[in-house]
Design a protein around this motif. Structure first.
Motif, PDB file in Angstrom:
ATOM      1  N   ARG A 182       6.347   7.448 -10.933  1.00 28.41           N
ATOM      2  CA  ARG A 182       7.055   7.732  -9.870  1.00 28.41           C
ATOM      3  C   ARG A 182       6.589   9.065  -9.230  1.00 28.41           C
ATOM      4  O   ARG A 182       6.607   9.094  -8.061  1.00 28.41           O
ATOM      5  CB  ARG A 182       8.543   7.999 -10.021  1.00 28.41           C
ATOM      6  CG  ARG A 182       9.011   6.460 -10.245  1.00 28.41           C
ATOM      7  CD  ARG A 182      10.690   6.438 -10.520  1.00 28.41           C
ATOM      8  NE  ARG A 182      11.363   5.186 -11.065  1.00 28.41           N
ATOM      9  CZ  ARG A 182      12.531   5.055 -11.145  1.00 28.41           C
ATOM     10  NH1 ARG A 182      13.051   5.957 -10.964  1.00 28.41           N
ATOM     11  NH2 ARG A 182      12.854   3.904 -11.460  1.00 28.41           N
ATOM     12  N   ASN A 183       6.384   9.930  -9.766  1.00 32.28           N
ATOM     13  CA  ASN A 183       5.577  11.471  -9.222  1.00 32.28           C
ATOM     14  C   ASN A 183       4.384  11.736  -9.678  1.00 32.28           C
ATOM     15  O   ASN A 183       4.440  12.734 -10.509  1.00 32.28           O
ATOM     16  CB  ASN A 183       6.999  12.187  -9.692  1.00 32.28           C
ATOM     17  CG  ASN A 183       8.089  12.003  -9.093  1.00 32.28           C
ATOM     18  OD1 ASN A 183       8.281  11.879  -8.011  1.00 32.28           O
ATOM     19  ND2 ASN A 183       8.976  11.698 -10.027  1.00 32.28           N
ATOM     20  N   PRO A 184       3.349  11.032  -9.003  1.00 31.81           N
ATOM     21  CA  PRO A 184       2.006  11.582  -9.552  1.00 31.81           C
ATOM     22  C   PRO A 184       1.893  12.811  -9.287  1.00 31.81           C
ATOM     23  O   PRO A 184       2.368  13.492  -8.019  1.00 31.81           O
ATOM     24  CB  PRO A 184       1.166  10.558  -8.891  1.00 31.81           C
ATOM     25  CG  PRO A 184       1.877   9.137  -8.470  1.00 31.81           C
ATOM     26  CD  PRO A 184       3.173   9.899  -8.327  1.00 31.81           C
ATOM     27  N   THR A 205       0.738  -1.229  -0.106  1.00 30.90           N
ATOM     28  CA  THR A 205       0.222  -0.039   0.083  1.00 30.90           C
ATOM     29  C   THR A 205       0.897   1.161  -0.126  1.00 30.90           C
ATOM     30  O   THR A 205       1.858   1.175   0.916  1.00 30.90           O
ATOM     31  CB  THR A 205      -0.943   0.012   1.250  1.00 30.90           C
ATOM     32  OG1 THR A 205      -0.117  -0.412   2.528  1.00 30.90           O
ATOM     33  CG2 THR A 205      -1.963  -0.911   1.225  1.00 30.90           C
ATOM     34  N   LYS A 206       0.443   2.111  -1.008  1.00 31.92           N
ATOM     35  CA  LYS A 206       1.409   3.301  -0.804  1.00 31.92           C
ATOM     36  C   LYS A 206       0.219   4.675  -1.348  1.00 31.92           C
ATOM     37  O   LYS A 206      -0.445   4.540  -2.213  1.00 31.92           O
ATOM     38  CB  LYS A 206       2.165   3.298  -2.099  1.00 31.92           C
ATOM     39  CG  LYS A 206       3.237   4.436  -2.243  1.00 31.92           C
ATOM     40  CD  LYS A 206       4.263   4.306  -3.299  1.00 31.92           C
ATOM     41  CE  LYS A 206       4.848   5.503  -3.664  1.00 31.92           C
ATOM     42  NZ  LYS A 206       5.944   5.331  -4.922  1.00 31.92           N
ATOM     43  N   VAL A 207       0.780   5.586  -0.436  1.00 27.24           N
ATOM     44  CA  VAL A 207      -0.055   6.854  -0.623  1.00 27.24           C
ATOM     45  C   VAL A 207       0.489   7.703  -1.723  1.00 27.24           C
ATOM     46  O   VAL A 207       1.729   7.759  -1.907  1.00 27.24           O
ATOM     47  CB  VAL A 207      -0.216   7.836   0.697  1.00 27.24           C
ATOM     48  CG1 VAL A 207      -0.831   9.176   0.079  1.00 27.24           C
ATOM     49  CG2 VAL A 207      -0.886   7.093   1.666  1.00 27.24           C
ATOM     50  N   ILE A 208      -0.290   7.800  -2.892  1.00 30.58           N
ATOM     51  CA  ILE A 208       0.273   8.492  -4.094  1.00 30.58           C
ATOM     52  C   ILE A 208      -0.116   9.650  -4.260  1.00 30.58           C
ATOM     53  O   ILE A 208       0.471  10.516  -5.096  1.00 30.58           O
ATOM     54  CB  ILE A 208      -0.177   7.687  -5.400  1.00 30.58           C
ATOM     55  CG1 ILE A 208      -1.265   7.359  -5.772  1.00 30.58           C
ATOM     56  CG2 ILE A 208       0.483   6.051  -5.229  1.00 30.58           C
ATOM     57  CD1 ILE A 208      -1.901   7.092  -7.027  1.00 30.58           C
ATOM     58  N   ALA A 209      -1.171  10.044  -3.515  1.00 33.97           N
ATOM     59  CA  ALA A 209      -1.582  11.650  -3.630  1.00 33.97           C
ATOM     60  C   ALA A 209      -2.673  11.950  -2.742  1.00 33.97           C
ATOM     61  O   ALA A 209      -3.059  11.203  -1.970  1.00 33.97           O
ATOM     62  CB  ALA A 209      -2.439  11.843  -5.002  1.00 33.97           C
ATOM     63  N   GLU A 210      -2.285  13.297  -2.166  1.00 30.97           N
ATOM     64  CA  GLU A 210      -2.992  14.007  -1.031  1.00 30.97           C
ATOM     65  C   GLU A 210      -4.030  15.340  -1.531  1.00 30.97           C
ATOM     66  O   GLU A 210      -3.100  16.032  -2.397  1.00 30.97           O
ATOM     67  CB  GLU A 210      -2.324  14.249   0.059  1.00 30.97           C
ATOM     68  CG  GLU A 210      -1.344  12.969   0.923  1.00 30.97           C
ATOM     69  CD  GLU A 210      -0.579  13.774   2.009  1.00 30.97           C
ATOM     70  OE1 GLU A 210      -0.192  14.677   2.077  1.00 30.97           O
ATOM     71  OE2 GLU A 210      -0.329  12.602   2.811  1.00 30.97           O
ATOM     72  N   PHE A 221      -5.899  14.934   5.408  1.00 28.98           N
ATOM     73  CA  PHE A 221      -5.982  15.015   4.121  1.00 28.98           C
ATOM     74  C   PHE A 221      -6.803  13.997   3.694  1.00 28.98           C
ATOM     75  O   PHE A 221      -6.978  12.855   3.980  1.00 28.98           O
ATOM     76  CB  PHE A 221      -4.607  15.073   3.389  1.00 28.98           C
ATOM     77  CG  PHE A 221      -3.577  16.070   4.131  1.00 28.98           C
ATOM     78  CD1 PHE A 221      -3.527  17.325   3.267  1.00 28.98           C
ATOM     79  CD2 PHE A 221      -2.745  15.778   5.288  1.00 28.98           C
ATOM     80  CE1 PHE A 221      -2.648  18.314   3.824  1.00 28.98           C
ATOM     81  CE2 PHE A 221      -2.024  16.636   5.538  1.00 28.98           C
ATOM     82  CZ  PHE A 221      -1.715  17.946   5.220  1.00 28.98           C
ATOM     83  N   GLY A 222      -7.528  14.155   2.325  1.00 31.19           N
ATOM     84  CA  GLY A 222      -7.892  13.156   1.519  1.00 31.19           C
ATOM     85  C   GLY A 222      -6.792  12.402   0.786  1.00 31.19           C
ATOM     86  O   GLY A 222      -5.711  13.161   0.488  1.00 31.19           O
ATOM     87  N   LYS A 223      -6.873  11.263   0.604  1.00 29.11           N
ATOM     88  CA  LYS A 223      -5.760  10.705   0.124  1.00 29.11           C
ATOM     89  C   LYS A 223      -6.020   9.457  -1.053  1.00 29.11           C
ATOM     90  O   LYS A 223      -7.220   9.138  -0.920  1.00 29.11           O
ATOM     91  CB  LYS A 223      -4.837   9.796   1.245  1.00 29.11           C
ATOM     92  CG  LYS A 223      -4.178  10.712   2.141  1.00 29.11           C
ATOM     93  CD  LYS A 223      -3.359   9.984   3.435  1.00 29.11           C
ATOM     94  CE  LYS A 223      -2.963  10.692   4.397  1.00 29.11           C
ATOM     95  NZ  LYS A 223      -3.835  11.539   5.078  1.00 29.11           N
ATOM     96  N   VAL A 224      -5.270   9.299  -1.921  1.00 27.18           N
ATOM     97  CA  VAL A 224      -5.557   8.162  -2.787  1.00 27.18           C
ATOM     98  C   VAL A 224      -4.346   6.959  -2.531  1.00 27.18           C
ATOM     99  O   VAL A 224      -3.245   7.572  -2.595  1.00 27.18           O
ATOM    100  CB  VAL A 224      -5.275   8.578  -4.323  1.00 27.18           C
ATOM    101  CG1 VAL A 224      -5.501   7.222  -5.328  1.00 27.18           C
ATOM    102  CG2 VAL A 224      -6.451   9.617  -4.645  1.00 27.18           C
ATOM    103  N   VAL A 225      -4.610   5.950  -2.207  1.00 26.99           N
ATOM    104  CA  VAL A 225      -3.696   4.898  -1.902  1.00 26.99           C
ATOM    105  C   VAL A 225      -3.694   3.781  -3.009  1.00 26.99           C
ATOM    106  O   VAL A 225      -4.592   3.113  -3.704  1.00 26.99           O
ATOM    107  CB  VAL A 225      -4.165   4.158  -0.726  1.00 26.99           C
ATOM    108  CG1 VAL A 225      -3.064   3.029  -0.343  1.00 26.99           C
ATOM    109  CG2 VAL A 225      -4.262   5.063   0.508  1.00 26.99           C
ATOM    110  N   ALA A 226      -2.541   3.558  -3.657  1.00 27.97           N
ATOM    111  CA  ALA A 226      -2.429   2.183  -4.649  1.00 27.97           C
ATOM    112  C   ALA A 226      -2.074   1.129  -3.734  1.00 27.97           C
ATOM    113  O   ALA A 226      -1.156   0.807  -2.864  1.00 27.97           O
ATOM    114  CB  ALA A 226      -1.173   2.718  -5.514  1.00 27.97           C
TER     115      ALA A 226
END
Length: 345
Positions: free
Chosen positions: A75-77, A32-37, A334-339
């Motif tokens: 690598r950098n969304p 699991t990785k947070v890719i965006a906040e 924060f809101g987050k998107v997790v991959a």
């Protein structure tokens, strides 16, 4: 007007979002990785993946905004706000429909929700919007119209096979599903009103049906708190006369609720379960067994997870992008998107 090419494209849209069946005997090693906040106070409610791989997400709190995550599998969304919608306080479900006149098109809903704890939607405040991405120029939001004085809490959306330009919308507060044709701007508030969609007595959130998907001649729908049912429908997405909803699974043994769900290509179901479970769940289509894939009561990575979607490119077709809110009481979160990936290791 919808072209034949659009209808062919819609065949892909109407099918379940695909990913391979990935859970075997265990799922403890997923990544699991947070890719965006998104900004402080935002609460990501609904998400969809664009054909180019970018993610769209609506915010239910912290402003009625639509965000995009560009380069989600890179690598950098990067995160951008692409729409600030006026006239409503809170945005909920979003879905893709066939292109209209060749233009990539989405439908989303919003209304006035002043609090998530307790959940306080304003009856009759709900509207539908169209989000378009012209081949040149910036994204455009248009109001389709008010959806009636009696709508209570519009939630998940799904496109209707055989009816391009039409979507089903779950009214979780009424415990029904409405049908909206955005081309004709026609709204049928209670297109589906099955007993299994209703708000249960003493429901803590006052919610019934929350999400739905079409698959193999059935309308599958999740109904609060922990049930998934299916109902026989025709190719235009209408109920087969005499059809009765049948229970697919009750996940209450392991989960506090179901918020959103998707199918993999084998027909297994992945779903989000927000507070207090705070987990990504899995249902085996053959055995109907369910389990936690990632997260859990004492985990924070998927706190208040609300929606999910498989990636659409070769790089991320087996990655689930999970949109999550913030702690219900954590207004500075924060809101987050997790991959979520590496299911099978």
């Amino acid at each position: 007007m919808v072209s034949l090419g659009s209808l062919l494209h819609y065949g892909a849209l109407a099918a379940p979002i695909l990913g391979r069946s990935v859970l075997g005997s265990g799922c403890h090693s997923v990544s699991t990785k947070v890719i965006a906040e998104t900004p402080v106070g935002s609460y990501l409610e609904s998400t969809i993946i664009r054909p180019n791989g970018d993610i769209l997400a609506t915010s239910a709190m912290g402003g009625s905004k639509v965000y995009t995550v560009k380069g989600s599998s890179s690598r950098n969304p990067s995160v951008e706000e692409i729409a600030n919608v006026y006239g409503v306080q809170s945005l909920w479900g979003i879905t893709e429909i066939p292109p209209i006149n060749g233009v990539e098109t989405y439908v989303f809903v919003g209304g006035n929700v002043t609090s998530l704890t307790p959940l306080t939607p304003a009856v009759g405040s709900w509207q539908a919007f169209r989000l378009s991405f012209p081949k040149r120029g910036v994204a455009k939001v248009e109001q389709i119209g008010d959806l009636g004085r009696e709508t209570a809490l519009l939630n998940g959306l799904t496109p209707i096979p055989g009816s391009p330009g039409s979507v089903l919308i779950a009214d979780s507060g009424r415990g029904t599903m409405g049908r909206l044709n955005i081309i004709e701007k026609k709204w049928e508030m209670d297109a589906f009103a099955e007993p299994e969609m209703a708000v249960l007595p003493n429901s803590p959130l006052g919610m019934g049906v929350v999400a739905a998907k079409f698959r193999d001649g059935y309308l599958y729908f999740a109904s609060a708190p922990t049930f998934i049912y299916r109902l026989r429908v025709d190719w235009k997405g209408s109920k087969i006369p005499g059809a009765k909803a049948e229970l697919v699974v009750d996940v209450s043994e392991n989960f506090s609720g179901i918020d959103d769900f998707v199918f993999d290509r084998a027909g297994n179901i992945y779903f989000t379960s927000n507070a207090p479970t705070n987990a990504l769940g899995y249902i085996n289509s053959r055995t109907r067994e369910n389990m936690i894939v990632s997260g859990g009561v004492n985990e924070t990575i998927l706190a208040d997870c609300a929606s999910l979607a498989f990636g659409r490119s070769q790089n991320d077709k087996n990655v689930l992008y999970v949109a999550r809110g913030r702690g219900f009481t954590g207004e500075q979160d924060f809101g987050k998107v997790v991959a979520v990936s590496n299911f099978d290791k």
